[in-house]
Design a protein around this motif. Structure first.
Motif, mmCIF file in Angstrom:
data_model
loop_
_atom_site.group_PDB
_atom_site.id
_atom_site.type_symbol
_atom_site.label_atom_id
_atom_site.label_comp_id
_atom_site.label_asym_id
_atom_site.label_seq_id
_atom_site.Cartn_x
_atom_site.Cartn_y
_atom_site.Cartn_z
ATOM 1 N N GLY A 161 48.102 44.155 50.167
ATOM 2 C CA GLY A 161 48.925 43.113 49.550
ATOM 3 C C GLY A 161 49.087 41.956 50.500
ATOM 4 O O GLY A 161 48.119 41.402 50.978
ATOM 5 N N HIS A 162 50.315 41.565 50.765
ATOM 6 C CA HIS A 162 50.704 40.602 51.796
ATOM 7 C C HIS A 162 50.458 39.143 51.427
ATOM 8 O O HIS A 162 51.293 38.291 51.696
ATOM 9 N N THR A 163 49.319 38.823 50.800
ATOM 10 C CA THR A 163 49.054 37.423 50.444
ATOM 11 C C THR A 163 49.719 37.022 49.138
ATOM 12 O O THR A 163 49.857 35.834 48.849
ATOM 13 N N HIS A 164 50.083 38.011 48.318
ATOM 14 C CA HIS A 164 50.709 37.783 47.008
ATOM 15 C C HIS A 164 49.744 37.134 46.020
ATOM 16 O O HIS A 164 50.166 36.557 45.025
ATOM 17 N N LYS A 165 48.443 37.250 46.285
ATOM 18 C CA LYS A 165 47.414 36.668 45.417
ATOM 19 C C LYS A 165 46.373 37.736 45.105
ATOM 20 O O LYS A 165 45.622 38.162 45.988
ATOM 21 N N PRO A 166 46.300 38.187 43.835
ATOM 22 C CA PRO A 166 45.419 39.301 43.499
ATOM 23 C C PRO A 166 43.943 38.910 43.433
ATOM 24 O O PRO A 166 43.593 37.799 43.024
ATOM 25 N N TYR A 167 43.094 39.844 43.862
ATOM 26 C CA TYR A 167 41.650 39.663 43.678
ATOM 27 C C TYR A 167 40.927 40.982 43.932
ATOM 28 O O TYR A 167 41.482 41.913 44.517
ATOM 29 N N HIS A 168 39.680 41.036 43.482
ATOM 30 C CA HIS A 168 38.798 42.177 43.717
ATOM 31 C C HIS A 168 37.438 41.631 44.135
ATOM 32 O O HIS A 168 36.788 40.932 43.370
ATOM 33 N N ARG A 169 37.030 41.940 45.360
ATOM 34 C CA ARG A 169 35.715 41.533 45.853
ATOM 35 C C ARG A 169 34.849 42.768 46.068
ATOM 36 O O ARG A 169 35.293 43.766 46.632
ATOM 37 N N LYS A 170 33.598 42.678 45.612
ATOM 38 C CA LYS A 170 32.627 43.740 45.825
ATOM 39 C C LYS A 170 31.663 43.285 46.909
ATOM 40 O O LYS A 170 31.054 42.221 46.811
ATOM 41 N N LEU A 171 31.533 44.108 47.954
ATOM 42 C CA LEU A 171 30.732 43.747 49.110
ATOM 43 C C LEU A 171 29.557 44.701 49.244
ATOM 44 O O LEU A 171 29.736 45.925 49.263
ATOM 45 N N SER A 172 28.361 44.153 49.344
ATOM 46 C CA SER A 172 27.164 44.972 49.490
ATOM 47 C C SER A 172 26.983 45.367 50.942
ATOM 48 O O SER A 172 26.995 44.524 51.843
ATOM 49 N N ASP A 173 26.827 46.665 51.170
ATOM 50 C CA ASP A 173 26.660 47.186 52.522
ATOM 51 C C ASP A 173 25.483 48.152 52.526
ATOM 52 O O ASP A 173 25.644 49.371 52.407
ATOM 53 N N GLY A 174 24.287 47.584 52.651
ATOM 54 C CA GLY A 174 23.087 48.401 52.559
ATOM 55 C C GLY A 174 22.928 48.911 51.147
ATOM 56 O O GLY A 174 22.893 48.142 50.189
ATOM 57 N N GLY A 175 22.903 50.214 50.982
ATOM 58 C CA GLY A 175 22.742 50.783 49.647
ATOM 59 C C GLY A 175 24.041 51.144 48.983
ATOM 60 O O GLY A 175 24.038 51.785 47.922
ATOM 61 N N ARG A 176 25.167 50.749 49.574
ATOM 62 C CA ARG A 176 26.465 51.087 48.989
ATOM 63 C C ARG A 176 27.260 49.818 48.711
ATOM 64 O O ARG A 176 26.959 48.748 49.216
ATOM 65 N N THR A 177 28.289 49.964 47.891
ATOM 66 C CA THR A 177 29.184 48.852 47.584
ATOM 67 C C THR A 177 30.586 49.198 48.049
ATOM 68 O O THR A 177 31.103 50.275 47.754
ATOM 69 N N ARG A 178 31.171 48.285 48.805
ATOM 70 C CA ARG A 178 32.562 48.447 49.220
ATOM 71 C C ARG A 178 33.437 47.506 48.402
ATOM 72 O O ARG A 178 32.987 46.436 47.991
ATOM 73 N N HIS A 179 34.697 47.921 48.180
ATOM 74 C CA HIS A 179 35.608 47.175 47.314
ATOM 75 C C HIS A 179 36.849 46.756 48.098
ATOM 76 O O HIS A 179 37.538 47.612 48.668
ATOM 77 N N ALA A 180 37.122 45.461 48.108
ATOM 78 C CA ALA A 180 38.349 44.930 48.706
ATOM 79 C C ALA A 180 39.248 44.455 47.572
ATOM 80 O O ALA A 180 38.868 43.572 46.795
ATOM 81 N N ILE A 181 40.456 45.028 47.492
ATOM 82 C CA ILE A 181 41.330 44.784 46.341
ATOM 83 C C ILE A 181 42.716 44.377 46.816
ATOM 84 O O ILE A 181 43.392 45.135 47.517
ATOM 85 N N ASN A 182 43.132 43.176 46.438
ATOM 86 C CA ASN A 182 44.501 42.741 46.694
ATOM 87 C C ASN A 182 45.319 42.965 45.435
ATOM 88 O O ASN A 182 44.926 42.556 44.338
ATOM 89 N N THR A 183 46.466 43.602 45.595
ATOM 90 C CA THR A 183 47.266 44.014 44.444
ATOM 91 C C THR A 183 48.111 42.899 43.840
ATOM 92 O O THR A 183 48.704 43.071 42.781
ATOM 93 N N GLY A 184 48.187 41.731 44.522
ATOM 94 C CA GLY A 184 49.114 40.704 44.057
ATOM 95 C C GLY A 184 50.537 41.085 44.416
ATOM 96 O O GLY A 184 50.767 41.881 45.322
ATOM 97 N N SER A 185 51.499 40.534 43.713
ATOM 98 C CA SER A 185 52.913 40.766 44.040
ATOM 99 C C SER A 185 53.726 41.058 42.784
ATOM 100 O O SER A 185 53.600 40.356 41.783
ATOM 101 N N VAL A 186 54.563 42.085 42.872
ATOM 102 C CA VAL A 186 55.482 42.397 41.779
ATOM 103 C C VAL A 186 56.616 41.385 41.710
ATOM 104 O O VAL A 186 56.977 40.909 40.633
ATOM 105 N N GLY A 187 57.191 41.036 42.865
ATOM 106 C CA GLY A 187 58.427 40.263 42.844
ATOM 107 C C GLY A 187 58.407 38.878 43.434
ATOM 108 O O GLY A 187 59.418 38.177 43.420
ATOM 109 N N LYS A 188 57.221 38.419 43.936
ATOM 110 C CA LYS A 188 57.150 37.079 44.524
ATOM 111 C C LYS A 188 55.720 36.550 44.445
ATOM 112 O O LYS A 188 55.084 36.280 45.474
#
Length: 246
Positions: free
Chosen positions: A164-191
């Motif tokens: 979290g921390h940034t309060h801005k949601p997103y999902h990025r998919k990152l290619s790492d050789g033959g695998r995919t890694r996922h970076a996910i920001n949850t956004g903010s419930v209250g701010k």
């Protein structure tokens, strides 16, 4: 399996109550909180008590860490003198409000939660942090250099990194050789800070063949939360940020 992930409530009880109502209609298999329960509004104790009552596994946010140690430093990256002055009022006010039992709870929250899945013959590592695996108050914005973000996830052995921390949601998919890694920001419930005043959380669905995210936006009584700020010693700027989602 569907996992609900939420963070950055920041003492906004009306938002948390609306979140719980929305969450109960979704019936996820598991729920985790990624921290920053307190700060910037008048209900830190009530927010902590509500999360504890539900037994939700929770990690410490930078604001939680500061208040748990009765510190006047929340680890926030304020840029202007006005923001710094407003922030000083907020953390002082929060330290006055938080009761000893709630402070003890904040002080003992873990820094991260790691969940390991065994899918087919492969292990899938889910890592939950507040800011980043390296530092509780590091900002991982959506425009973070891909090589830098990938390196952070590799070093942390995270196939899915949720934060979290940034309060801005997103999902990025990152290619790492033959695998995919996922970076996910949850956004903010209250701010929220992405221009949408509605609360936000993420539903993460993990299957043998796929990883999907749904960012859920929900309405809450923004005016009640904003007026609570205005009727307290907190800066009115925090009320306007709730109304505008900034």
């Amino acid at each position: 399996m569907t996992i609900a992930l939420f963070s950055d409530i920041h003492a906004n009880l009306p938002a948390l109550e609306a979140f719980f109502q929305n969450l109960d209609s979704r019936k996820p298999d598991a729920v985790y909180c990624l921290g920053d329960l307190v700060g910037y509004n008048i209900w830190p104790n009530e927010v902590i008590q509500a999360i504890r009552q539900r037994g939700i596994p929770t990690i410490a946010g930078n604001y939680d860490s500061g208040i748990g140690r009765s510190s006047n430093d929340c680890g926030c990256a304020y840029k202007t003198d006005e923001e710094k002055n407003n922030g000083a009022v907020s953390i002082s006010f929060t330290n006055q409000l938080v009761q000893e039992e709630e402070r003890k709870y904040l002080r003992t929250l873990p820094a991260h939660i790691r969940v390991e899945f065994q899918l087919n013959d492969d292990q899938l590592n889910l890592l939950l942090v507040h800011g980043s695996p390296r530092k509780i108050n590091e900002y991982l914005f959506e425009d973070r250099d891909e090589k830098s973000l990938l390196r952070i996830m590799q070093d942390a052995d995270a196939d899915i990194l949720c934060f979290g921390h940034t309060h801005k949601p997103y999902h990025r998919k990152l290619s790492d050789g033959g695998r995919t890694r996922h970076a996910i920001n949850t956004g903010s419930v209250g701010k929220p800070k992405d221009g949408d005043p509605r609360g936000c959380y993420v539903l993460l669905t993990i299957t043998e063949n796929n990883i999907e995210t749904e960012f859920v936006r929900f309405e809450y009584d923004v005016e009640k939360a904003a007026k609570a700020v205005e009727e307290s010693i907190l800066p009115d700027a925090y009320a306007e940020s709730l109304r505008k989602g900034i």
